[in-house]
Design a protein around this motif. Structure first.
Motif, mmCIF file in Angstrom:
data_model
loop_
_atom_site.group_PDB
_atom_site.id
_atom_site.type_symbol
_atom_site.label_atom_id
_atom_site.label_comp_id
_atom_site.label_asym_id
_atom_site.label_seq_id
_atom_site.Cartn_x
_atom_site.Cartn_y
_atom_site.Cartn_z
ATOM 1 N N VAL A 117 0.917 -1.312 -0.073
ATOM 2 C CA VAL A 117 -0.007 0.197 -0.051
ATOM 3 C C VAL A 117 0.945 1.140 -0.315
ATOM 4 N N ARG A 119 3.854 1.621 -1.192
ATOM 5 C CA ARG A 119 4.444 1.572 -2.562
ATOM 6 C C ARG A 119 3.576 2.514 -3.532
ATOM 7 N N GLY A 120 2.438 1.947 -3.108
ATOM 8 C CA GLY A 120 1.288 2.559 -4.208
ATOM 9 C C GLY A 120 1.270 4.042 -4.015
ATOM 10 N N GLY A 123 4.242 5.972 -4.933
ATOM 11 C CA GLY A 123 4.214 6.257 -6.310
ATOM 12 C C GLY A 123 3.301 7.232 -6.959
ATOM 13 N N VAL A 124 2.284 7.338 -6.180
ATOM 14 C CA VAL A 124 1.281 8.310 -6.776
ATOM 15 C C VAL A 124 1.936 9.784 -6.375
ATOM 16 N N LEU A 139 -6.406 5.881 -6.406
ATOM 17 C CA LEU A 139 -5.698 4.947 -5.534
ATOM 18 C C LEU A 139 -6.676 4.641 -4.496
ATOM 19 N N SER A 142 -9.079 2.100 -5.542
ATOM 20 C CA SER A 142 -8.488 0.674 -5.502
ATOM 21 C C SER A 142 -8.587 -0.082 -4.116
ATOM 22 N N ASN A 219 2.075 -1.200 -11.052
ATOM 23 C CA ASN A 219 1.325 -0.176 -11.188
ATOM 24 C C ASN A 219 0.823 0.208 -9.833
ATOM 25 N N GLU A 220 0.861 1.533 -9.266
ATOM 26 C CA GLU A 220 0.540 1.954 -7.936
ATOM 27 C C GLU A 220 -0.799 1.294 -7.340
ATOM 28 N N ASP A 221 -1.908 1.564 -8.303
ATOM 29 C CA ASP A 221 -3.072 1.041 -7.822
ATOM 30 C C ASP A 221 -3.249 -0.484 -7.575
ATOM 31 N N ALA A 223 -0.721 -2.335 -6.709
ATOM 32 C CA ALA A 223 -0.029 -2.520 -5.254
ATOM 33 C C ALA A 223 -0.884 -2.300 -4.352
ATOM 34 N N ALA A 224 -1.565 -1.243 -4.410
ATOM 35 C CA ALA A 224 -2.375 -0.855 -3.139
ATOM 36 C C ALA A 224 -3.652 -2.004 -3.029
#
Length: 337
Positions: A117, A119-120, A123-124, A139, A142, A219-221, A223-224
């Protein structure tokens, strides 16, 4: 639930065992005519039908007679299977205490989920979107989707282990048998310490979270989503334990979350613990239960599996007289838990 094993019982006054009968439901016959939309023999080839149900030449070819023979044979097999499952009741309180190993694997799982989470989120905030409101909204969406779908994920898993396989099933046998034991001794889940209760699902879940955490270009989303989804799948076992406890035994925050429908409530899950333990399988929030049960989702899956394999789910059992020990023996676990 945990796998059942033999242990010397402590000196304690056993709680009464009551006989639970199905309520607020139609009589649970073995099949409730699952073949009513098609003729069994037209769907199954003769060899399969003969080997699965022992329908020989002495059975009249009339469809009604064949169906009755299938029901009788299936009923006997289900009753025999259920009677042999669940093992012996675990009576040693020390088996309910979290070990260092259980705490370690539980901490590792939740650390990997939190890292996904984060990491996502990182990244955002620092990626190409540079913290744009739209990126943060995606995010959050997600994470919300993961919460919503985790409930149905637990429902499908719960349905599968409640109804298929046995203690001899490779890999999943212990879990399957433990779920049947939970139907017989539901009080045990309320006595387990946190890591002791949820650690069994952590290793398999970490096979998803750890590779994702170190995989490049995720992708950030995504990962979250998986960080949240996997954490809730594991935590659902604790939500499940809370749903078997009285409000007076729970922290105020948990009671409020149950009342708001954020996590599974005692009332919502109680409907599942009525023989033949059919429906209400979802154990994160229970939100999906009405939708899945009302649409006949699981019933359709059961009919399809039965038509293809001749294997009936345990919830088709006609045994609606089931011995359940709901409360712990008096004085059980004192000085240990």
């Amino acid at each position: 639930s945990a796998s059942a094993r033999r242990a010397s019982p402590p000196v304690a006054k056993a709680s009464p065992v009551r006989r639970v009968r199905a309520r607020d439901a139609t009589t649970c016959r073995v099949v409730q005519d699952p073949m009513r939309s098609f003729d069994l023999m037209s769907e199954l080839d003769g060899d399969c039908a003969s080997s699965s149900f022992d329908l020989g030449g002495s059975i009249d070819s009339d469809a009604v007679a064949r169906r009755a023979a299938v029901e009788r044979d299936t009923a006997a097999k289900l009753r025999d299977t259920i009677a042999k499952m669940g093992g012996e009741q675990i009576m040693d309180p020390r088996a309910f205490v979290s070990t260092d190993e259980q705490k370690l694997v539980t901490a590792g799982l939740f650390a990997s989920c939190a890292a996904l989470v984060l990491r996502g989120a990182y990244g955002v905030q620092f990626g190409e979107e540079a913290g744009s409101p739209l990126a943060w909204a995606e995010l959050l969406a997600s994470v919300s989707l993961a919460y919503w779908l985790s409930d149905v994920g637990t429902g499908i898993f719960h349905w599968s282990v409640d109804n298929y396989g046995d203690k001899n099933t490779p890999v999943m046998g212990g879990i399957i048998d433990a779920f049947q034991g939970h139907h017989k001794y539901p009080w045990t889940i309320t006595k387990r310490q946190f890591a002791n209760n949820i650690h069994t699902t952590c290793p398999a879940t970490m096979c998803v979270t750890v590779p994702l955490l170190f995989a490049p270009g995720v992708n950030e989303d995504v990962a979250a989503f998986f960080g949240t989804f996997c954490a809730l799948i594991v935590a659902s076992q604790q939500f499940h334990a809370w749903s078997h406890m009285k409000k007076s035994q729970l922290p105020e925050l948990v009671v409020k979350a149950q009342d708001m429908g954020i996590v599974l409530s005692r009332k919502a899950h109680g409907a599942h613990h009525r023989p033949p333990f059919r429906g209400n399988y979802c154990i994160v929030s229970g939100w999906w239960n009405d939708l899945l049960d009302g649409s006949g989702f699981f019933t359709k899956l059961e009919k399809g599996i039965f038509a293809a394999t001749g294997v009936a789910p345990r919830c088709w059992s006609d045994d609606d007289d089931f011995a359940v020990q709901e409360e712990a023996p008096e004085g059980w676990g004192e000085g240990i838990l």
